[in-house]
Design a protein around this motif. Structure first.
Motif, PDB file in Angstrom:
ATOM      1  N   ILE A 114       0.801  -1.140   0.085  1.00 15.11           N
ATOM      2  CA  ILE A 114      -0.002   0.161   0.037  1.00 15.11           C
ATOM      3  C   ILE A 114       0.859   1.316  -0.047  1.00 15.11           C
ATOM      4  O   ILE A 114       0.449   2.089  -0.217  1.00 15.11           O
ATOM      5  N   GLY A 115       2.233   0.986  -0.057  1.00 12.06           N
ATOM      6  CA  GLY A 115       3.183   2.330   0.005  1.00 12.06           C
ATOM      7  C   GLY A 115       4.443   1.749  -0.536  1.00 12.06           C
ATOM      8  O   GLY A 115       4.902   0.685  -0.369  1.00 12.06           O
ATOM      9  N   ILE A 116       4.989   2.759  -1.232  1.00 17.18           N
ATOM     10  CA  ILE A 116       6.459   2.472  -1.730  1.00 17.18           C
ATOM     11  C   ILE A 116       7.153   3.755  -1.801  1.00 17.18           C
ATOM     12  O   ILE A 116       6.831   4.690  -2.055  1.00 17.18           O
ATOM     13  N   CYS A 117       8.539   3.282  -1.252  1.00 16.81           N
ATOM     14  CA  CYS A 117       9.668   4.831  -1.235  1.00 16.81           C
ATOM     15  C   CYS A 117       9.997   5.004  -2.722  1.00 16.81           C
ATOM     16  O   CYS A 117      10.470   3.582  -3.341  1.00 16.81           O
ATOM     17  N   GLU A 118      10.430   6.177  -3.056  1.00 21.39           N
ATOM     18  CA  GLU A 118      11.051   6.527  -4.232  1.00 21.39           C
ATOM     19  C   GLU A 118      10.660   5.848  -5.409  1.00 21.39           C
ATOM     20  O   GLU A 118      11.079   5.062  -6.121  1.00 21.39           O
ATOM     21  N   PRO A 119       9.116   5.862  -5.526  1.00 19.45           N
ATOM     22  CA  PRO A 119       8.524   5.172  -6.705  1.00 19.45           C
ATOM     23  C   PRO A 119       9.085   5.515  -8.294  1.00 19.45           C
ATOM     24  O   PRO A 119       8.660   4.698  -9.140  1.00 19.45           O
ATOM     25  N   ARG A 120       9.754   6.710  -8.373  1.00 17.79           N
ATOM     26  CA  ARG A 120      10.454   6.774  -9.732  1.00 17.79           C
ATOM     27  C   ARG A 120      11.267   5.729 -10.082  1.00 17.79           C
ATOM     28  O   ARG A 120      11.495   5.878 -11.184  1.00 17.79           O
ATOM     29  N   PHE A 121      11.631   5.151  -9.330  1.00 18.19           N
ATOM     30  CA  PHE A 121      12.776   3.935  -9.551  1.00 18.19           C
ATOM     31  C   PHE A 121      12.207   2.920 -10.025  1.00 18.19           C
ATOM     32  O   PHE A 121      12.573   1.725 -10.249  1.00 18.19           O
ATOM     33  N   VAL A 122      10.774   2.762 -10.031  1.00 17.95           N
ATOM     34  CA  VAL A 122       9.867   1.466 -10.109  1.00 17.95           C
ATOM     35  C   VAL A 122       9.238   1.384 -11.354  1.00 17.95           C
ATOM     36  O   VAL A 122       8.450   2.011 -11.834  1.00 17.95           O
ATOM     37  N   ASP A 123       9.421   0.378 -12.167  1.00 15.33           N
ATOM     38  CA  ASP A 123       8.761   0.200 -13.546  1.00 15.33           C
ATOM     39  C   ASP A 123       8.062  -0.935 -13.556  1.00 15.33           C
ATOM     40  O   ASP A 123       7.478  -1.599 -14.346  1.00 15.33           O
ATOM     41  N   ILE A 124       7.782  -1.731 -12.386  1.00 12.94           N
ATOM     42  CA  ILE A 124       6.890  -2.622 -12.399  1.00 12.94           C
ATOM     43  C   ILE A 124       5.338  -2.528 -12.602  1.00 12.94           C
ATOM     44  O   ILE A 124       4.790  -1.683 -12.012  1.00 12.94           O
ATOM     45  N   GLY A 140       7.780   8.783  -0.269  1.00 12.74           N
ATOM     46  CA  GLY A 140       8.752   9.723  -0.232  1.00 12.74           C
ATOM     47  C   GLY A 140      10.149   9.034  -0.357  1.00 12.74           C
ATOM     48  O   GLY A 140      10.187   7.707  -0.654  1.00 12.74           O
ATOM     49  N   GLU A 141      11.030   9.473   0.294  1.00 15.69           N
ATOM     50  CA  GLU A 141      12.421   9.208   0.119  1.00 15.69           C
ATOM     51  C   GLU A 141      12.637   8.046   1.222  1.00 15.69           C
ATOM     52  O   GLU A 141      12.204   8.105   2.287  1.00 15.69           O
ATOM     53  N   ALA A 142      13.433   6.993   0.819  1.00 13.71           N
ATOM     54  CA  ALA A 142      13.568   5.982   1.829  1.00 13.71           C
ATOM     55  C   ALA A 142      14.387   6.368   3.103  1.00 13.71           C
ATOM     56  O   ALA A 142      14.365   5.740   4.154  1.00 13.71           O
ATOM     57  N   THR A 143      15.127   7.466   2.867  1.00  9.24           N
ATOM     58  CA  THR A 143      16.000   8.044   4.078  1.00  9.24           C
ATOM     59  C   THR A 143      15.031   8.821   5.086  1.00  9.24           C
ATOM     60  O   THR A 143      15.509   9.081   6.183  1.00  9.24           O
ATOM     61  N   ALA A 144      13.753   9.346   4.483  1.00 11.93           N
ATOM     62  CA  ALA A 144      13.049  10.051   5.381  1.00 11.93           C
ATOM     63  C   ALA A 144      11.508   9.915   4.720  1.00 11.93           C
ATOM     64  O   ALA A 144      10.932  10.950   4.158  1.00 11.93           O
ATOM     65  N   PRO A 145      10.926   8.846   4.935  1.00 12.40           N
ATOM     66  CA  PRO A 145       9.741   8.298   4.586  1.00 12.40           C
ATOM     67  C   PRO A 145       8.657   9.153   5.421  1.00 12.40           C
ATOM     68  O   PRO A 145       8.827   9.863   6.388  1.00 12.40           O
ATOM     69  N   ASN A 146       7.462   9.425   4.399  1.00 15.46           N
ATOM     70  CA  ASN A 146       6.484  10.102   5.203  1.00 15.46           C
ATOM     71  C   ASN A 146       5.602   9.236   6.460  1.00 15.46           C
ATOM     72  O   ASN A 146       4.907   8.323   5.885  1.00 15.46           O
ATOM     73  N   VAL A 147       5.955   9.579   7.446  1.00 22.43           N
ATOM     74  CA  VAL A 147       5.314   8.902   8.649  1.00 22.43           C
ATOM     75  C   VAL A 147       3.801   9.150   8.787  1.00 22.43           C
ATOM     76  O   VAL A 147       3.096   8.106   9.091  1.00 22.43           O
ATOM     77  N   GLU A 148       3.445  10.364   8.617  1.00 22.58           N
ATOM     78  CA  GLU A 148       2.026  10.490   8.745  1.00 22.58           C
ATOM     79  C   GLU A 148       1.363   9.878   7.523  1.00 22.58           C
ATOM     80  O   GLU A 148       0.132   9.256   7.870  1.00 22.58           O
ATOM     81  N   LYS A 149       1.693   9.617   6.603  1.00 21.73           N
ATOM     82  CA  LYS A 149       1.137   8.809   5.350  1.00 21.73           C
ATOM     83  C   LYS A 149       0.753   7.436   5.822  1.00 21.73           C
ATOM     84  O   LYS A 149       0.007   6.615   5.328  1.00 21.73           O
ATOM     85  N   MET A 150       1.958   6.843   6.437  1.00 25.18           N
ATOM     86  CA  MET A 150       2.024   5.676   7.006  1.00 25.18           C
ATOM     87  C   MET A 150       0.850   5.276   7.767  1.00 25.18           C
ATOM     88  O   MET A 150       0.131   4.426   7.782  1.00 25.18           O
ATOM     89  N   ILE A 151       0.655   6.236   8.619  1.00 27.36           N
ATOM     90  CA  ILE A 151      -0.361   6.007   9.624  1.00 27.36           C
ATOM     91  C   ILE A 151      -1.880   6.167   8.926  1.00 27.36           C
ATOM     92  O   ILE A 151      -2.642   5.339   9.399  1.00 27.36           O
ATOM     93  N   GLU A 152      -1.643   7.049   8.237  1.00 28.91           N
ATOM     94  CA  GLU A 152      -3.100   7.485   7.484  1.00 28.91           C
ATOM     95  C   GLU A 152      -3.449   5.897   6.597  1.00 28.91           C
ATOM     96  O   GLU A 152      -4.852   5.811   6.570  1.00 28.91           O
ATOM     97  N   LYS A 153      -2.587   5.344   6.020  1.00 27.45           N
ATOM     98  CA  LYS A 153      -2.811   4.296   5.126  1.00 27.45           C
ATOM     99  C   LYS A 153      -2.934   2.970   6.097  1.00 27.45           C
ATOM    100  O   LYS A 153      -3.452   1.986   5.506  1.00 27.45           O
ATOM    101  N   GLY A 154      -2.839   2.989   7.144  1.00 27.85           N
ATOM    102  CA  GLY A 154      -2.839   1.754   8.110  1.00 27.85           C
ATOM    103  C   GLY A 154      -1.664   0.938   7.768  1.00 27.85           C
ATOM    104  O   GLY A 154      -1.918  -0.429   7.595  1.00 27.85           O
ATOM    105  N   VAL A 155      -0.370   1.137   7.618  1.00 27.87           N
ATOM    106  CA  VAL A 155       0.549   0.398   7.446  1.00 27.87           C
ATOM    107  C   VAL A 155       0.799  -0.694   8.507  1.00 27.87           C
ATOM    108  O   VAL A 155       0.846  -0.256   9.686  1.00 27.87           O
TER     109      VAL A 155
END
Length: 375
Positions: A114-124, A140-155
């Motif tokens: 339900i979430g992926i970091c740096e999707p610009r590098f993903v071609d799947i 967002g970036e793997a070095t500083a992912p979006n914590v608020e969005k993780m909570i919102e999505k229910g990771v």
């Protein structure tokens, strides 16, 4: 934000092991999986749970994590050792890298992401579609992912690659299980591939994961055997190029050094200690590799690299025989799925290298990743 996850995971997360708690799984009915190539993890099936120990790749005397896999909805067994409880099959996961997204896709489980970091590098394709329709969020970036969005999505779970002395920052404080995917630290190509057996356990796809691994293993060993039975000369090889002031050369026990050996080449820096990459001065590389038969290098650009461009980048490159004799092979990782394929299909890269080093061993076919550098 932190309090939100405290009650969500309090029933399933156990704290890190103390030295006393780092006991071996002692259930009388335990059954250990035979891990043949990977050195970074082990699997023990016990009564009501499966324990997966992930070793610290920078300190083999300690564990990085112990995961206790328990079937979703099942009461936690009373005899479990300390560790991080993971309910299987896992769901609502965030993946930090395109490499591990590719592995999840091969297991047919991209709908769990339900979430992926740096999707610009993903071609799947399945993940690109999920990003476009909003089912998968850009974290967002793997070095500083979006914590608020993780909570919102229910990771519920994160798959990330650990680094020495690194931390997961605020994400590590959420109380979520973080699968520390240290597969990239394996020295053996098939060792890295074997990690799919761990990932298969997470999704309860153990048989599929084992089948995928065995298929790759069989083909890799077959290719390696063809080279071993060949009487053709072993060419000398070196790799990469300067980055800043240093040339980061694979060490003798590294992943790439193993590939060169299995593909029937003499790696000129096989005596470098360790399993990573060693920074060397340009003069050191030139002195040892000036007469090398083959030079392999990777880059990531929109356009193909040429000899003129390489010379313009750093003129002393032209002193290598491989440059003079036009024996440089390049891999544009921005144009081919090199990093995405490598964990599960080291046989693909081995085949490429054999075609470069021993073109008489395999039937002539186009290279998958590498190409002769253009003029």
């Amino acid at each position: 934000m932190i309090r939100y996850y405290c009650f969500l995971w309090i029933a399933v997360i156990l704290t890190a092991c103390s030295p006393k708690q780092r006991q071996m799984v002692s259930d009388a009915d335990r059954v250990s999986d035979t891990i043949r190539y990977a050195s970074g993890f082990s699997v023990v099936h016990a009564d009501g749970y499966t324990a997966v120990d992930v070793r610290d790749p920078w300190d083999s005397t300690r564990l990085l994590q112990r995961y206790l896999l328990v079937k979703r909805g099942q009461v936690l067994p009373a005899n479990m050792p300390a560790g991080t409880v993971v309910q299987t099959p896992v769901r609502n996961i965030v993946v930090y890298t395109s490499v591990h997204a590719s592995i999840v896709d091969c297991l047919g489980e991209t709908d769990r992401i339900i979430g992926i970091c740096e999707p610009r590098f993903v071609d799947i394709p399945s993940i690109r579609q999920g990003l476009e329709n909003g089912r998968i969020a850009d974290m967002g970036e793997a070095t500083a992912p979006n914590v608020e969005k993780m909570i919102e999505k229910g990771v519920e779970l994160i798959i990330a690659s650990p680094f020495q002395h690194g931390s997961y920052g605020s994400v590590g404080k959420l109380g979520l299980p973080i699968i520390e995917a240290a597969d990239y630290m394996e020295a053996l190509p098939l060792g890295r591939t074997e990690w799919i057996r761990f990932y298969g356990l997470l999704f309860e796809k153990e048989q599929l994961a084992d089948s995928l691994f065995r298929t790759t293993e069989k083909r890799y060993l077959s290719l390696k055997k063809q080279v071993e039975e060949s009487d053709s000369r072993r060419p000398s090889v070196f790799s990469e190029k300067r980055f800043g002031a240093s040339w980061f050369m694979p060490a003798g026990e590294s992943y790439m050094a193993t590939f060169f050996r299995d593909a029937g080449a003499d790696f000129l820096f096989s005596d470098l200690p360790g399993g990573g990459s060693i920074p060397l001065a340009f003069e050191t590389v030139l002195e040892r590799a000036i007469h090398a038969d083959v030079w392999l290098l990777k880059y990531n650009k929109a356009e193909e690299m040429t000899y003129d461009e390489l010379r313009t980048e750093y003129q002393p490159y032209e002193n290598f025989d491989a440059f003079k004799n036009r024996h440089i092979y390049t891999c544009n990782t921005g144009a081919v799925p090199y990093y995405e394929d490598l964990p599960l299909h080291p046989d693909y890269l081995l085949e490429d290298l054999i075609r470069i080093f021993h073109p008489d061993v395999l039937p002539e076919q186009p290279l998958r990743y590498f190409r002769k550098m253009a003029e």
